[in-house]
Each structure stands twice: as C-alpha cells, then as structure tokens.
Design a protein around this motif. Structure first.
Motif, mmCIF file in Angstrom:
data_model
loop_
_atom_site.group_PDB
_atom_site.id
_atom_site.type_symbol
_atom_site.label_atom_id
_atom_site.label_comp_id
_atom_site.label_asym_id
_atom_site.label_seq_id
_atom_site.Cartn_x
_atom_site.Cartn_y
_atom_site.Cartn_z
ATOM 1 N N THR A 51 10.734 12.761 -15.927
ATOM 2 C CA THR A 51 12.060 13.215 -16.830
ATOM 3 C C THR A 51 11.716 13.070 -18.156
ATOM 4 O O THR A 51 11.252 12.249 -18.828
ATOM 5 C CB THR A 51 13.083 12.674 -16.494
ATOM 6 O OG1 THR A 51 13.404 12.434 -15.073
ATOM 7 C CG2 THR A 51 14.455 13.325 -17.145
ATOM 8 N N CYS A 53 13.374 13.991 -22.394
ATOM 9 C CA CYS A 53 14.554 14.181 -22.849
ATOM 10 C C CYS A 53 15.057 15.506 -22.793
ATOM 11 O O CYS A 53 16.502 15.560 -23.102
ATOM 12 C CB CYS A 53 14.379 13.702 -24.249
ATOM 13 S SG CYS A 53 13.300 14.729 -25.443
ATOM 14 N N ARG A 54 14.495 16.521 -22.580
ATOM 15 C CA ARG A 54 15.060 18.071 -22.584
ATOM 16 C C ARG A 54 15.554 18.219 -21.030
ATOM 17 O O ARG A 54 16.289 19.166 -20.880
ATOM 18 C CB ARG A 54 13.919 18.989 -23.124
ATOM 19 C CG ARG A 54 13.651 18.906 -24.564
ATOM 20 C CD ARG A 54 12.609 19.710 -24.967
ATOM 21 N NE ARG A 54 11.269 19.495 -24.433
ATOM 22 C CZ ARG A 54 10.358 20.268 -24.256
ATOM 23 N NH1 ARG A 54 9.941 21.450 -24.744
ATOM 24 N NH2 ARG A 54 9.243 19.431 -23.793
ATOM 25 N N ASP A 55 15.264 17.578 -20.221
ATOM 26 C CA ASP A 55 15.657 17.912 -18.939
ATOM 27 C C ASP A 55 17.009 17.416 -18.632
ATOM 28 O O ASP A 55 17.731 16.394 -19.155
ATOM 29 C CB ASP A 55 14.802 16.993 -17.458
ATOM 30 C CG ASP A 55 13.414 17.800 -17.818
ATOM 31 O OD1 ASP A 55 13.156 18.596 -17.845
ATOM 32 O OD2 ASP A 55 12.531 16.704 -17.697
ATOM 33 N N LYS A 56 17.751 18.234 -18.019
ATOM 34 C CA LYS A 56 19.145 18.218 -17.731
ATOM 35 C C LYS A 56 19.317 17.008 -16.529
ATOM 36 O O LYS A 56 20.430 16.344 -16.647
ATOM 37 C CB LYS A 56 19.859 19.118 -17.485
ATOM 38 C CG LYS A 56 20.093 20.189 -18.440
ATOM 39 C CD LYS A 56 20.892 21.524 -18.147
ATOM 40 C CE LYS A 56 20.921 22.475 -19.245
ATOM 41 N NZ LYS A 56 21.676 23.540 -19.256
ATOM 42 N N PHE A 57 18.455 16.974 -15.557
ATOM 43 C CA PHE A 57 18.466 16.127 -14.262
ATOM 44 C C PHE A 57 17.016 15.457 -14.351
ATOM 45 O O PHE A 57 16.190 15.947 -14.810
ATOM 46 C CB PHE A 57 18.600 17.152 -13.134
ATOM 47 C CG PHE A 57 19.900 17.778 -13.226
ATOM 48 C CD1 PHE A 57 21.056 17.340 -12.890
ATOM 49 C CD2 PHE A 57 19.914 19.223 -13.335
ATOM 50 C CE1 PHE A 57 22.334 17.984 -12.765
ATOM 51 C CE2 PHE A 57 20.945 20.066 -13.472
ATOM 52 C CZ PHE A 57 22.398 19.299 -13.096
ATOM 53 N N LYS A 59 13.522 14.175 -12.956
ATOM 54 C CA LYS A 59 12.512 15.050 -12.583
ATOM 55 C C LYS A 59 11.351 14.179 -11.948
ATOM 56 O O LYS A 59 11.134 13.033 -12.546
ATOM 57 C CB LYS A 59 11.788 15.929 -13.402
ATOM 58 C CG LYS A 59 12.807 17.211 -13.799
ATOM 59 C CD LYS A 59 11.883 17.945 -14.865
ATOM 60 C CE LYS A 59 10.756 18.685 -14.228
ATOM 61 N NZ LYS A 59 10.184 19.635 -15.498
#
Length: 82
Positions: A51, A53-57, A59
């Motif tokens: 994951t 910092c730009r991911d919403k969920f 990964k």
C-alpha cells in the motif's frame, strides 16, 4: 534478518531475491525455469502489503514460490555438474 521489522518494499525485495518485479495484477511468480511441469510443485504464497500513501484501500502483492524450491535447486545444481 528480522522479517517483521522490514518495510513492505524491503520485504518484497528480500522475498524476490533482490529483483523487484512490477506486477499490475497483484500476483508475481517467483519460479525457476526448471519448475515448469514439475510434479513436486507445491505452492507457497507470501502476502506482502504494498500500500502506498495514495491508495484508498490496502494493496497486497501475492508472491508465489514453491515449497520445494531449495530441494529442486540442489538437484538442478547436481545435474549440471554431471
């Protein structure tokens, strides 16, 4: 190596033996060419959080290796010497 203290990228590099593979589908195969069609193949799946910092969920990358990789590597190396 204290695996649990490594950051996710360091764990990924460690699992892949230093080669970072970019896989868009969340799966990567970390297998040798001699693994093809092997009757002793037994999947070992390592889930590594990737994951950013730009991911919403969250990964995760699923790194697929073989549980018998060490044994097969030794057999392969022995066969090369003969």
């Amino acid at each position: 190596t204290n695996f649990s203290r490594m950051c996710c990228i360091c764990r990924l590099i460690f699992i892949l033996g230093g080669d970072v593979m970019n896989e868009d589908n969340g799966f990567t195969l970390n297998l040798e060419p001699y693994c093809a069609y092997c009757g002793n193949f037994s999947a070992d799946v390592e889930s590594v959080e990737v994951t950013s910092c730009r991911d919403k969920f969250p990964k995760y990358l699923q790194v697929i290796t073989c549980k018998n990789a060490c044994m097969c590597r030794m057999i392969f190396e022995r066969m090369k010497k003969q």
